[in-house]
Enzyme design. Structure first.
Site, PDB file in Angstrom:
ATOM      1  N   GLU A 255      41.778  31.954  50.400  1.00  0.00           N
ATOM      2  CA  GLU A 255      42.074  30.668  50.329  1.00  0.00           C
ATOM      3  C   GLU A 255      43.345  30.453  50.117  1.00  0.00           C
ATOM      4  O   GLU A 255      43.871  29.441  49.255  1.00  0.00           O
ATOM      5  CB  GLU A 255      41.263  29.748  49.641  1.00  0.00           C
TER       6      GLU A 255
ATOM      7  N   GLU B  52      32.263  32.825  51.303  1.00  0.00           N
ATOM      8  CA  GLU B  52      31.776  31.834  50.603  1.00  0.00           C
ATOM      9  C   GLU B  52      31.077  31.067  50.986  1.00  0.00           C
ATOM     10  O   GLU B  52      31.329  30.433  52.209  1.00  0.00           O
ATOM     11  CB  GLU B  52      32.914  31.187  49.590  1.00  0.00           C
TER      12      GLU B  52
HETATM   13  C1  FCB Z   1      36.211  27.828  46.736  1.00  0.00           C
HETATM   14  C2  FCB Z   1      36.883  28.561  45.808  1.00  0.00           C
HETATM   15  C3  FCB Z   1      36.184  29.126  44.860  1.00  0.00           C
HETATM   16  C4  FCB Z   1      35.068  28.095  44.250  1.00  0.00           C
HETATM   17  C5  FCB Z   1      34.511  27.293  45.343  1.00  0.00           C
HETATM   18  C6  FCB Z   1      33.644  26.235  44.992  1.00  0.00           C
HETATM   19  O1  FCB Z   1      37.406  26.767  47.356  1.00  0.00           O
HETATM   20  O2  FCB Z   1      37.361  29.920  46.539  1.00  0.00           O
HETATM   21  O3  FCB Z   1      36.634  29.806  43.651  1.00  0.00           O
HETATM   22  O4  FCB Z   1      35.908  27.222  43.483  1.00  0.00           O
HETATM   23  O5  FCB Z   1      35.466  26.946  46.375  1.00  0.00           O
END
Ligand code: FCB
Length: 486
Positions: free
Chosen positions: A179, A387
């Site tokens: 990210e 994620e």
């Molecule tokens: C993302 C991050 C991770 C965590 C999630 C909830 O943006 O990559 O580290 O904080 O959100």
């Protein structure tokens, strides 16, 4: 209860449809969020150590000093992963643990931690997926100017070479950045993340140098890793939706798509910065000076897989319609906007949707749309959901259990969305639940629990939540359980 779905949803995949052969089931963490051992074995402060020590920046003054103590408990944690049947573990490397000043020789004790972690995973039959950078720049490099300075990209290439040398023989999946949008725009724009700077021009400069660092690292990794190794980058592509069908709201969505998504996918996947992004932000940076000869060729070196992180969509309109919801408060509220050049946009919270403890609306169709959009824009690009998950106010019952039916519902809905996207042509290779265990949730400290495993921070005891058993069952079946939610 059935999975969350709206009437606009494409038809549901038939029950018990199996995921594609080879589809990878994993869970993710990040170094600063779980490791602790902040000052052990030669590790020096990263920008997150400094930021979390700055009063008022992190809720309750929480820091990652101890976190989930993964640095000392990794063996037990890997055993737990094995018990849950996880096939892959996505973790990140703390740069200041292996190269404390951000330059020069590596520290063997720091490298040893990752060697041991990887060996333990391999021994357990779990594929290690290493991310080189999940937001924790060595403080010394920030003191020298940080990501707005071009030289930081060169430092990152050197660090990548160290890691490829140390782990290249046993890690087959590598991600350069997690990210980069957050690093650039929350770190240097809204300031809700480390290093907490609120300089829109610096945020854009940081974005370019993160892109450049990615490209340089891919070159290094490709040069050093065995041919079979896979390289990737993980982006939090914003699933941007206009509030109404008006042309003005569509333009607001275009602006956010430019500065949220195409600022990365443009140079990485097409070898160019989008013209509308350049036009929207030309009052802040001179792109013709920022982007030097050869940069775009370096940044667009091909990756094997694109990682996408998805939690919730982003709803936007023109400013007259008020707003102030999601988007301006991603990962924490600020008086400053993370979106340089987008004064003409307001953010909204979707009406009538269930929300997580982050106040993020639950919308699995956003994930379906995202995977389909990327597939349409970049045909043939293999994808991985690196994620996805949700925070809820989990607690331990008097019987010692943690029941999290909302998380099961969230995961079920989103995995169903993945399956629908696969059925409709998206090449999705795997899914990583965020997160393996509760951890330091950045500006929210320990107040938000994203884990499928509960962590009692006082004792560091791990208690798998009911979603962990549910996920283990999904992995075993290689399919969602029949009959909807159990
Ligand atoms: C993302 C991050 C991770 C965590 C999630 C909830 O943006 O990559 O580290 O904080 O959100």
């Amino acid at each position: 209860m059935t999975a969350v779905r709206t009437d606009t949803a494409p038809k549901q995949a038939p029950e018990a449809t199996r995921f594609p052969t080879g589809f990878v089931w994993g869970a993710a963490t990040a170094a600063y969020q779980v490791e602790g051992a902040a000052a052990e074995d030669g590790r020096t402060p990263s920008i997150w150590d400094t930021f979390s020590r700055t009063p008022g920046k992190v809720r309750n003054g929480d820091t990652g000093d101890i976190a989930a103590d993964h640095y000392h408990r990794y063996r037990d944690d890997v055993a737990l992963m094995k018990q849950l049947g996880l096939k892959a573990y996505r973790f990140s490397i703390s740069w200041s643990r292996v190269q404390p000043t951000g330059r020069g020789p590596a520290v063997e004790r720091g490298l040893d931690f990752y060697r041991k972690l990887v060996d333990e995973l391999l021994e357990a039959g779990i594929t290690p997926v290493a991310t080189l950078y999940h937001w924790d720049l060595p403080q010394e490099l920030e003191d020298a100017g940080g990501w707005p300075q071009r030289v930081t990209a060169e430092r990152f290439a050197d660090y990548s070479a160290i890691m490829a040398g140390a782990l290249g023989d046993r890690v087959g999946m590598w991600t350069t950045f997690n990210e980069p949008w957050c690093s650039a725009f929350l770190g240097y724009g809204s300031g809700v993340h480390a290093p907490g700077r609120t300089e829109p021009a610096a945020a854009l400069r940081a974005a370019h140098h993160l892109n450049l660092a990615h490209g340089r690292a891919i070159e290094v990794l490709r040069g050093q890793l065995p041919a079979a190794a896979q390289t990737s980058v993980t982006l939090n592509l914003h699933q941007v939706r206009p509030l109404t069908a008006s042309a003005a709201d569509a333009d607001a969505a275009r602006r956010i798509d430019a500065v949220g998504n195409r600022v990365f996918t443009g140079p990485m996947l097409r070898g160019e910065y989008p013209e509308d992004l350049i036009a929207d932000t030309s009052n802040l940076v001179d792109w013709s000076k920022l982007v030097q000869d050869g940069d775009l060729a370096a940044i667009s070196r091909p990756v094997d897989v694109l990682g996408v992180n998805y939690y919730t969509p982003t709803l936007v309109s023109t400013p007259e319609k008020g707003g102030g919801g999601s988007g301006s408060d991603v990962h924490g509220a600020s008086d400053f906007s993370p979106w340089p050049g987008s004064e003409h946009v307001a953010f909204h919270l979707a009406e009538g949707k269930e929300r997580t403890a982050m106040n993020w609306s639950i919308d699995p169709n956003g994930l379906y749309d995202l995977l389909m959009d990327v597939t349409r824009d970049h045909p043939g690009l293999p994808l991985m959901v690196t994620e996805n998950g949700a925070a809820f106010d989990d607690y331990v019952s008097p019987e010692g259990r943690v029941e999290d039916p909302e998380r099961i519902s969230y995961l079920h809905g989103h995995l169903d969305a993945v399956q629908r996207a696969v059925a409709d042509g998206a090449d999705v290779r795997g899914y990583f639940l965020w997160s393996l265990m509760d951890n330091f949730e950045w500006a929210y400290g320990y107040s938000k629990r994203f884990g499928t495993v509960y962590v009692d921070y006082a004792s560091q005891r791990r208690i798998p939540k009911s979603s962990a058993y549910w996920y283990a069952d999904v992995i075993r079946r290689h399919a969602l359980p029949p009959g909807g939610l159990s």
